[in-house]
Design a protein around this motif. Structure first.
Motif, PDB file in Angstrom:
ATOM      1  N   UNK A  91     -13.495   3.846  30.531  1.00 54.13           N
ATOM      2  CA  UNK A  91     -14.615   5.345  30.335  1.00 54.13           C
ATOM      3  C   UNK A  91     -13.745   6.401  29.691  1.00 54.13           C
ATOM      4  N   UNK A  92     -14.421   7.564  29.455  1.00 53.52           N
ATOM      5  CA  UNK A  92     -13.882   8.476  28.679  1.00 53.52           C
ATOM      6  C   UNK A  92     -12.660   9.112  29.143  1.00 53.52           C
ATOM      7  N   UNK A  93     -12.454   9.091  30.445  1.00 54.53           N
ATOM      8  CA  UNK A  93     -11.386   9.769  31.303  1.00 54.53           C
ATOM      9  C   UNK A  93     -10.042   9.046  30.967  1.00 54.53           C
ATOM     10  N   UNK A  94     -10.314   7.980  31.127  1.00 50.88           N
ATOM     11  CA  UNK A  94      -9.042   6.935  30.885  1.00 50.88           C
ATOM     12  C   UNK A  94      -8.375   6.688  29.490  1.00 50.88           C
ATOM     13  N   UNK A  95      -9.556   6.729  28.503  1.00 52.12           N
ATOM     14  CA  UNK A  95      -9.435   6.809  27.222  1.00 52.12           C
ATOM     15  C   UNK A  95      -8.773   8.062  26.631  1.00 52.12           C
ATOM     16  N   UNK A  96      -9.135   9.164  27.093  1.00 54.88           N
ATOM     17  CA  UNK A  96      -8.385  10.311  26.523  1.00 54.88           C
ATOM     18  C   UNK A  96      -7.187  10.425  27.308  1.00 54.88           C
ATOM     19  N   UNK A  97      -7.126  10.214  28.381  1.00 57.57           N
ATOM     20  CA  UNK A  97      -5.857  10.327  29.087  1.00 57.57           C
ATOM     21  C   UNK A  97      -4.603   9.372  28.380  1.00 57.57           C
ATOM     22  N   UNK A  98      -5.331   8.235  27.784  1.00 58.82           N
ATOM     23  CA  UNK A  98      -4.340   7.276  27.004  1.00 58.82           C
ATOM     24  C   UNK A  98      -3.610   7.898  25.844  1.00 58.82           C
ATOM     25  N   UNK A  99      -4.804   8.931  25.023  1.00 59.83           N
ATOM     26  CA  UNK A  99      -4.013   9.247  23.820  1.00 59.83           C
ATOM     27  C   UNK A  99      -3.174  10.744  24.094  1.00 59.83           C
ATOM     28  N   UNK A 100      -3.645  11.236  25.336  1.00 61.16           N
ATOM     29  CA  UNK A 100      -3.315  12.614  25.673  1.00 61.16           C
ATOM     30  C   UNK A 100      -1.724  12.470  26.261  1.00 61.16           C
ATOM     31  N   UNK A 149      -4.429   4.220  32.238  1.00 65.55           N
ATOM     32  CA  UNK A 149      -4.841   4.624  33.613  1.00 65.55           C
ATOM     33  C   UNK A 149      -5.943   4.154  34.104  1.00 65.55           C
ATOM     34  N   UNK A 150      -6.417   4.192  35.418  1.00 64.88           N
ATOM     35  CA  UNK A 150      -7.651   3.592  35.863  1.00 64.88           C
ATOM     36  C   UNK A 150      -9.021   4.296  35.378  1.00 64.88           C
ATOM     37  N   UNK A 151     -10.160   3.615  35.267  1.00 65.28           N
ATOM     38  CA  UNK A 151     -11.260   4.399  34.886  1.00 65.28           C
ATOM     39  C   UNK A 151     -11.665   5.621  35.598  1.00 65.28           C
ATOM     40  N   UNK A 152     -11.763   6.737  35.165  1.00 62.10           N
ATOM     41  CA  UNK A 152     -12.392   8.005  35.967  1.00 62.10           C
ATOM     42  C   UNK A 152     -11.012   8.737  36.235  1.00 62.10           C
ATOM     43  N   UNK A 153      -9.868   8.354  36.054  1.00 66.51           N
ATOM     44  CA  UNK A 153      -8.524   9.196  36.117  1.00 66.51           C
ATOM     45  C   UNK A 153      -8.513  10.158  34.990  1.00 66.51           C
ATOM     46  N   UNK A 154      -7.985  11.446  35.297  1.00 65.52           N
ATOM     47  CA  UNK A 154      -7.647  12.524  34.477  1.00 65.52           C
ATOM     48  C   UNK A 154      -6.099  12.552  34.400  1.00 65.52           C
ATOM     49  N   UNK A 155      -5.091  11.898  33.565  1.00 62.42           N
ATOM     50  CA  UNK A 155      -3.622  12.384  33.766  1.00 62.42           C
ATOM     51  C   UNK A 155      -2.932  12.060  34.834  1.00 62.42           C
ATOM     52  N   UNK A 156      -3.345  10.892  35.649  1.00 65.60           N
ATOM     53  CA  UNK A 156      -2.561  10.440  36.750  1.00 65.60           C
ATOM     54  C   UNK A 156      -2.463   8.775  36.599  1.00 65.60           C
ATOM     55  N   UNK A 157      -1.345   8.051  36.634  1.00 70.20           N
ATOM     56  CA  UNK A 157      -1.361   6.816  36.272  1.00 70.20           C
ATOM     57  C   UNK A 157      -1.656   5.968  37.920  1.00 70.20           C
ATOM     58  N   UNK A 158      -1.665   4.734  37.748  1.00 66.11           N
ATOM     59  CA  UNK A 158      -2.222   4.211  39.280  1.00 66.11           C
ATOM     60  C   UNK A 158      -0.995   4.077  40.158  1.00 66.11           C
ATOM     61  N   UNK A 159       0.322   4.503  39.814  1.00 61.52           N
ATOM     62  CA  UNK A 159       1.485   4.695  40.714  1.00 61.52           C
ATOM     63  C   UNK A 159       1.885   6.129  40.494  1.00 61.52           C
ATOM     64  N   UNK A 160       0.908   6.953  40.340  1.00 61.63           N
ATOM     65  CA  UNK A 160       1.090   8.217  40.689  1.00 61.63           C
ATOM     66  C   UNK A 160       2.074   8.988  39.623  1.00 61.63           C
ATOM     67  N   UNK A 161       2.329   8.404  38.574  1.00 67.43           N
ATOM     68  CA  UNK A 161       3.031   9.152  37.458  1.00 67.43           C
ATOM     69  C   UNK A 161       2.203  10.229  36.636  1.00 67.43           C
ATOM     70  N   UNK A 162       2.691  11.427  36.675  1.00 66.23           N
ATOM     71  CA  UNK A 162       1.753  12.634  36.228  1.00 66.23           C
ATOM     72  C   UNK A 162       2.693  13.098  35.015  1.00 66.23           C
ATOM     73  N   UNK A 163       2.250  12.660  33.910  1.00 68.55           N
ATOM     74  CA  UNK A 163       2.949  13.259  32.567  1.00 68.55           C
ATOM     75  C   UNK A 163       1.977  14.550  32.259  1.00 68.55           C
ATOM     76  N   UNK A 164       2.931  15.541  31.641  1.00 62.60           N
ATOM     77  CA  UNK A 164       2.243  16.536  30.942  1.00 62.60           C
ATOM     78  C   UNK A 164       1.442  16.217  29.688  1.00 62.60           C
ATOM     79  N   UNK A 165       0.218  16.507  29.755  1.00 62.33           N
ATOM     80  CA  UNK A 165      -0.722  16.095  28.614  1.00 62.33           C
ATOM     81  C   UNK A 165      -0.356  16.906  27.117  1.00 62.33           C
ATOM     82  N   UNK A 166      -0.550  15.951  26.055  1.00 63.79           N
ATOM     83  CA  UNK A 166      -0.201  16.826  24.845  1.00 63.79           C
ATOM     84  C   UNK A 166      -0.557  17.794  24.313  1.00 63.79           C
ATOM     85  N   UNK A 167      -1.732  18.521  24.866  1.00 57.37           N
ATOM     86  CA  UNK A 167      -2.054  19.882  24.663  1.00 57.37           C
ATOM     87  C   UNK A 167      -1.241  20.815  25.316  1.00 57.37           C
TER      88      UNK A 167
END
Ligand code: ZN
Length: 506
Positions: free
Chosen positions: A137-146, A151-169
């Protein structure tokens, strides 16, 4: 939050760039993977199975560059990044828009133009699979390049094991760059959010949280829809917003006088929800091209450079609707914006331009090799309204009356439906399942299908697809895109080009 790093990726591709950018290290980017060894690996994959082919790919040894000679290789560092996304663009969508432009305007699309700049651009094929699905889905895709995470579909900036990285922007802003998001959807929608936000423990639908992060994180330019979520918080924060195309044009005229030391922000909210489909767009809403030009004029003066993501978000929605007329109109509107971006980077050597999509959707295609294929395709020029307009029209008529259904469809498409077509629509509007492919009964599938009888453009479903997608890039750093990549690997190439750190935890 901190974790143990992302889970193992389901598929393996050659690594793109070193995690710690170093301008002095020799170039060993995957753009130098020999095409013959790549094709050999794929060929072997047919016999060995996909996993084996992927493993062989990962062992491909970088060799001398096949895409550019040393003399034509541009700089590897970029001051600016323009990242353009035609959301939900199957390869067929790009090609239909190009064919339509050739047929009706006697020119090809800017995107195909860019691909043909053999020595100045690179072309890649992107596998868009998310952490838990071959169809993203779009959330997992833009999180991937961001963020560089699958990550799982529907997630924004949070991996399945709860790793949270600062997004590129956000990292770009912290590195002193100006930042922007431009879209024809709500600014709080998944594709802008994945490059800029982290929805910890939640999902893409928490648009109020996304709105507050977009404002609190200090992004300089926000142009799009979603005033429903953003207008209130902007007013509370004392931020001035523009809300019409005319107001945006006035801003554009004054953009050369911006005092960047004051860090003025440009926020344009042109609809409560998504901007209108191009075919229905009122004069009060700016085009994507106008928003693109204004954002680039505004950001161009920033002393530390800039990063902006520009999205044609309703390409995806028209594909979901199986609305061929709107799909081509949205793709051409996006392509016009790409033309403005190409104009901006022409004669500059400091800006990386990337144009891609986050996934296929509905896989449309022209499918008649008789003269009716040409004649049918030409009928799309007569489509003057979107399926959204037609569906709203159906809400105002007696849906059991074929003649009224006929009138609404004809007013929008200039097509006179046959009696059997009208019977299909009448039954579907009455709640019947009319297509044996159950998924095809959702959204506007049957409406798209009956119009396919006239336009000869057909769709495979009303949903996202797993097909690999296009990426084209030019400018400094573009040589690091490999012929084939996983979607999360785009992130490393962007960071390398911008000299930004990767994997920064929040
Ligand atoms: Zn999408």
């Amino acid at each position: 939050m901190r974790g143990q790093g992302p889970p193992a990726a389901p598929l393996i591709y050659p690594e793109t760039v070193n995690d710690s950018p170093d301008s002095n290290r020799p170039v060993t980017s995957p753009s130098t993977v020999d095409r013959r060894s790549f094709l050999g690996a794929v060929g072997a994959g047919l016999a060995l199975g996909y996993g084996a082919a992927a493993a062989q790919l990962s062992n491909s040894k970088p060799t001398a560059g096949t895409r550019r000679t040393a003399s034509t290789t541009p700089k590897r560092r970029a001051q600016n990044l323009i990242f353009m996304v035609a959301d939900g663009m199957s390869a067929g969508t790009l090609q239909l828009a190009d064919l339509h432009l050739r047929q009706t305007r006697n020119r090809q699309s800017h995107w195909i133009d860019l691909i043909q700049r053999d020595n100045d651009s690179s072309r890649s094929v992107i596998d868009t699979a998310s952490f838990n699905s071959l169809v993203t889905d779009s959330a997992a895709a833009s999180t991937a390049w961001g963020t560089g995470q699958l990550v799982e579909n529907g997630r924004i900036g949070e991996s399945p094991d709860r790793v949270v990285r600062s997004p590129l922007l956000l990292r770009a802003r912290e590195a002193g760059k100006a930042t922007g998001l431009v879209t024809t959807t709500r600014l709080t929608h998944a594709t802008p959010a994945g490059l800029a936000c982290n929805v910890i423990g939640g999902d893409r639908n928490d648009e109020s949280l996304i709105a507050s992060q977009l404002l609190n994180r200090g992004f300089d330019v926000l142009l799009g829809g979603g005033s429903r979520y953003l207008a209130g918080p902007c007013a509370e924060a004392g931020l001035v917003t523009v809300s019409t195309g005319d107001e945006l044009a006035a801003v554009a005229a004054a953009s050369s006088r911006i005092d960047w030391s004051k860090r003025e922000r440009l926020i344009g909210l042109f609809n409560r929800s998504h901007l209108s489909y191009e075919l229905d767009r009122p004069a009060t809403e700016p085009s994507l091209t106008a928003m693109t030009r204004t954002s680039l004029e505004w950001l161009a003066g920033a002393p530390g450079g800039f990063v902006v993501q520009i999205e044609g978000g309703r390409v995806d929605h028209a594909a979901h609707a199986n609305d061929a007329g709107s799909l081509i109109a949205e793709q051409i509107a996006f392509d016009d914006a790409l033309g403005a971006a190409i104009e901006f980077v022409t004669n500059r050597d400091d800006t990386l331009l990337v144009v891609t999509t986050d996934h296929g959707n509905a896989n449309p295609g022209l499918t008649d090799y008789t003269r009716y294929g040409i004649e049918g395709f030409a009928r799309l020029e007569g489509f003057t309204r979107s399926f959204e307009w037609i569906m709203n029209g159906f809400d105002r008529i007696d849906r059991t009356d074929p003649s009224q259904i006929h009138s609404v469809v004809e007013a929008a498409t200039n097509i006179s439906l046959s009696r059997p077509d009208l019977d299909v629509l009448r039954r579907w509007l009455g709640g019947e399942t009319v297509d044996p492919f159950l998924l095809a009964n959702r959204k506007c599938g049957p409406l798209g299908a009956v119009l396919s009888n006239f336009t000869k453009v057909a769709f495979m479903s009303p949903n996202h697809t797993a097909d690999y997608v296009e990426l084209t890039a030019c400018g400094p750093g573009s040589g690091a895109f490999a012929p084939m990549m996983r979607i999360d690997q785009i992130h490393g190439v962007l960071c390398e080009a911008l000299d930004l750190p990767t994997e920064v935890l929040l």
